[in-house]
Enzyme design. Structure first.
Site, short mmCIF file in Angstrom:
data_model
loop_
_atom_site.label_atom_id
_atom_site.label_comp_id
_atom_site.label_asym_id
_atom_site.label_seq_id
_atom_site.Cartn_x
_atom_site.Cartn_y
_atom_site.Cartn_z
N LYS A 164 -11.96 -6.92 -22.18
CA LYS A 164 -13.36 -7.07 -22.57
C LYS A 164 -13.69 -5.97 -23.59
O LYS A 164 -13.68 -4.79 -23.24
CB LYS A 164 -14.26 -6.97 -21.34
CG LYS A 164 -14.07 -8.10 -20.35
CD LYS A 164 -14.82 -7.84 -19.05
CE LYS A 164 -16.31 -7.83 -19.25
NZ LYS A 164 -17.03 -7.63 -17.95
N ARG A 196 -24.12 4.75 -14.74
CA ARG A 196 -25.49 4.42 -14.40
C ARG A 196 -26.33 5.66 -14.07
O ARG A 196 -25.79 6.68 -13.68
CB ARG A 196 -25.53 3.47 -13.19
CG ARG A 196 -24.80 2.16 -13.40
CD ARG A 196 -24.86 1.30 -12.15
NE ARG A 196 -24.12 0.06 -12.29
CZ ARG A 196 -24.59 -1.05 -12.84
NH1 ARG A 196 -25.85 -1.05 -13.27
NH2 ARG A 196 -23.85 -2.13 -12.94
N THR A 214 -21.91 -13.38 -23.44
CA THR A 214 -23.17 -12.63 -23.30
C THR A 214 -24.34 -13.33 -23.98
O THR A 214 -24.37 -13.50 -25.19
CB THR A 214 -23.07 -11.19 -23.85
OG1 THR A 214 -21.86 -10.58 -23.40
CG2 THR A 214 -24.25 -10.37 -23.35
N ARG A 238 -15.66 -18.08 -13.64
CA ARG A 238 -15.58 -16.63 -13.63
C ARG A 238 -16.13 -16.09 -12.32
O ARG A 238 -17.23 -16.47 -11.90
CB ARG A 238 -16.37 -16.05 -14.81
CG ARG A 238 -16.57 -14.53 -14.78
CD ARG A 238 -17.32 -14.10 -16.02
NE ARG A 238 -17.71 -12.69 -16.01
CZ ARG A 238 -18.97 -12.26 -15.86
NH1 ARG A 238 -19.96 -13.12 -15.69
NH2 ARG A 238 -19.24 -10.97 -15.88
#
Length: 482
Positions: free
Chosen positions: A220, A74, A280, A33
């Site tokens: 995802k 963010r 994860t 990845r």
């Protein structure tokens, strides 16, 4: 024993060290990845080139997945790098604040629509849920909050809205530029972060095709709205693979809901003939330690029991101290989990009628393999569809995907129980000679010996996509080898 569950390892500074990538190949990685949230385009190109060089050297086809950053929402920055927030205090997120002027009472944000998409009572989760804020009100694009769970908060941490609902588009301008790099790299898969609906995946595919790239699309699953039943099915069907991205998804839906959602997503993805990836914190402790915790061992094994096609390592390999040991540990756990009977049983499509002859051949091969003494299945394939259908059936029988198409060999690196082998089926149209060549190739990789029985699926016309129409049983050593 061949491991059926695929291991996907993230590359980064740790894997750039001499000998580490070679160690990952030896430990058994199936796909690498490239995380486009970090590093430069040239970093990713260099790593992809290194993977391809090792593929040539070892003969092991390892797939390449490019992971787009997506719309990570963010906070901005603090004057002193970080602050400490106390439970019950006031704290504000303000789009109008200088992005470097955050303090103990306020911080800037990078996502302007936030003030328009929250209301009093909305719960915001910062830094993967470590900090929890409840919205009190919104004044002039300033979101005033009360701290519910405090702690240290540093620069540029992510923001999630519990329950989902933020409207940020899945593909950012950065992603669109990165797609151009990915096309040059000729990646096998591209992961789209935070998709809200099927159209996000269709857009990514259109952008890739426009650049001459036909990489598989990985969605995802990170947003709460992506697991609404109808939306979920549309997203799965618009994808080639689905990643259960448990970080942001867990923040949005709550950690306690993750196990059931993981099982549902894996089951539904496989039912719809797509590939499932579980990701994860699978070996998070191995960023710093040479062995996994017992909880991590159970987590990996449970993903295998759930039927996931692949399990993913992130910082464990990209920046951790023990990248090779992390892959070796995953390999051991998978091997033991795959010995369990439940991992080899399947009722996939048993009660359904097949609309295509090639799918019927694939299912017939798996039924026969699971009910007779078969060493393995060989699928001569142009598009990869036949081994994909086969891999949806739980089994302990290895499936060897033989193809002359590089893009197809790349695709099957993620398919559970499928092993890619380069094979030019157009070298001859003589079926007996093709069978002999297949056996020779299997022997080359120590996958066949005299007396082993194999099922071969292929088409009468070699080199034609969707043309699989024949199933043949051969016994190695009985008039087949040169």
């Amino acid at each position: 024993m061949l491991r059926r569950t695929k291991i996907l390892a993230t590359l980064g500074p740790a894997t750039d060290k001499p000998g580490v990538l070679e160690g990952l190949f030896k430990a058994g990685i199936d796909v690498v990845r490239m995380n486009f949230s970090h590093g430069s385009a040239q970093d990713h190109i260099n790593r992809a080139n290194a993977v391809r060089e090792l593929t040539k050297k070892t003969g092991r086809r390892v797939g390449i997945l490019a992971d787009l950053q997506g719309p990570k929402i963010r906070i901005a920055r603090f004057k002193d790098t970080k602050v400490s927030l106390n439970e019950g205090q006031d704290f504000a997120l303000d789009i109008n604040l200088d992005p470097t002027a955050g303090d103990n009472t306020q911080v800037g944000i990078t996502y302007e629509p936030l003030a328009l998409e929250v209301k009093p009572g909305s719960r915001l989760l910062l830094d993967d849920g470590r900090i929890v804020l409840d919205v009190v009100n919104v004044e002039n694009m300033r979101v005033n909050c009360t701290v519910i769970v405090g702690g240290d908060l540093s620069n540029n941490k992510g923001i999630n809205l519990q329950g989902g609902g933020l409207s940020a588009a899945a593909l950012t301008e950065k992603d669109k530029e990165d797609i151009k790099t990915i096309a040059v790299m000729k990646c096998d898969f591209v992961a789209v972060s935070f998709p809200r609906c099927a159209e996000d995946l269709h857009e990514a595919r259109r952008l890739l095709v426009a650049e001459g790239c036909h990489a598989g699309i990985v969605s995802k699953i990170e947003r709460a709205e992506a697991i609404v039943p109808d939306v979920m099915d549309e997203i799965i069907l618009a994808s080639d693979a689905v990643m259960v991205a448990r970080g942001d998804l867990g923040v949005e839906i709550g950690d306690a809901n993750l196990p059931a959602v993981q099982k549902m997503l894996i089951n539904r993805t496989r039912t719809l003939n797509r590939v499932a990836i579980t990701a994860t914190q699978m070996m998070e402790s191995m960023i710093e330690n040479p062995i996994p915790t017992r909880a991590e061992v159970f987590d990996v094994a449970n993903a295998v029991y759930d039927g996931t096609d692949a399990i993913m390592l992130s910082a464990e390999t990209a920046s951790g101290k023990y990248p090779v040991k992390a892959v070796e540990a995953m390999h051991r756990i998978c091997i033991e989990a795959e010995k369990q009977r439940k991992v080899r049983e399947s009722s996939h499509r048993m009660d359904l009628q097949f609309e295509r002859d090639d799918e019927a051949i694939a299912m017939s091969a798996m039924y026969m393999a699971n009910h007779t003494k078969i060493k393995g299945i060989v699928a001569l394939t142009e598009s990869g569809s036949t081994p994909l259908w086969m891999s949806r059936i739980s089994s302990g029988i290895p499936i060897f995907a033989l193809s002359r198409q590089e893009k197809t060999l790349g695709k099957v690196t993620l398919y559970r129980g499928v092993f890619p082998i380069y094979f030019d089926s157009e070298a001859t149209q003589d079926h007996a000679e093709v069978n002999r060549s297949i056996v020779k190739e299997l022997r080359k990789w120590n996958n066949a010996k005299d007396g082993d029985k194999f099922i071969i699926t292929k088409g009468d016309l070699t080199g034609v996509e969707g043309g699989t129409n024949a199933l043949k049983v051969i016994i190695v050593g009985q008039g087949l080898t040169p």
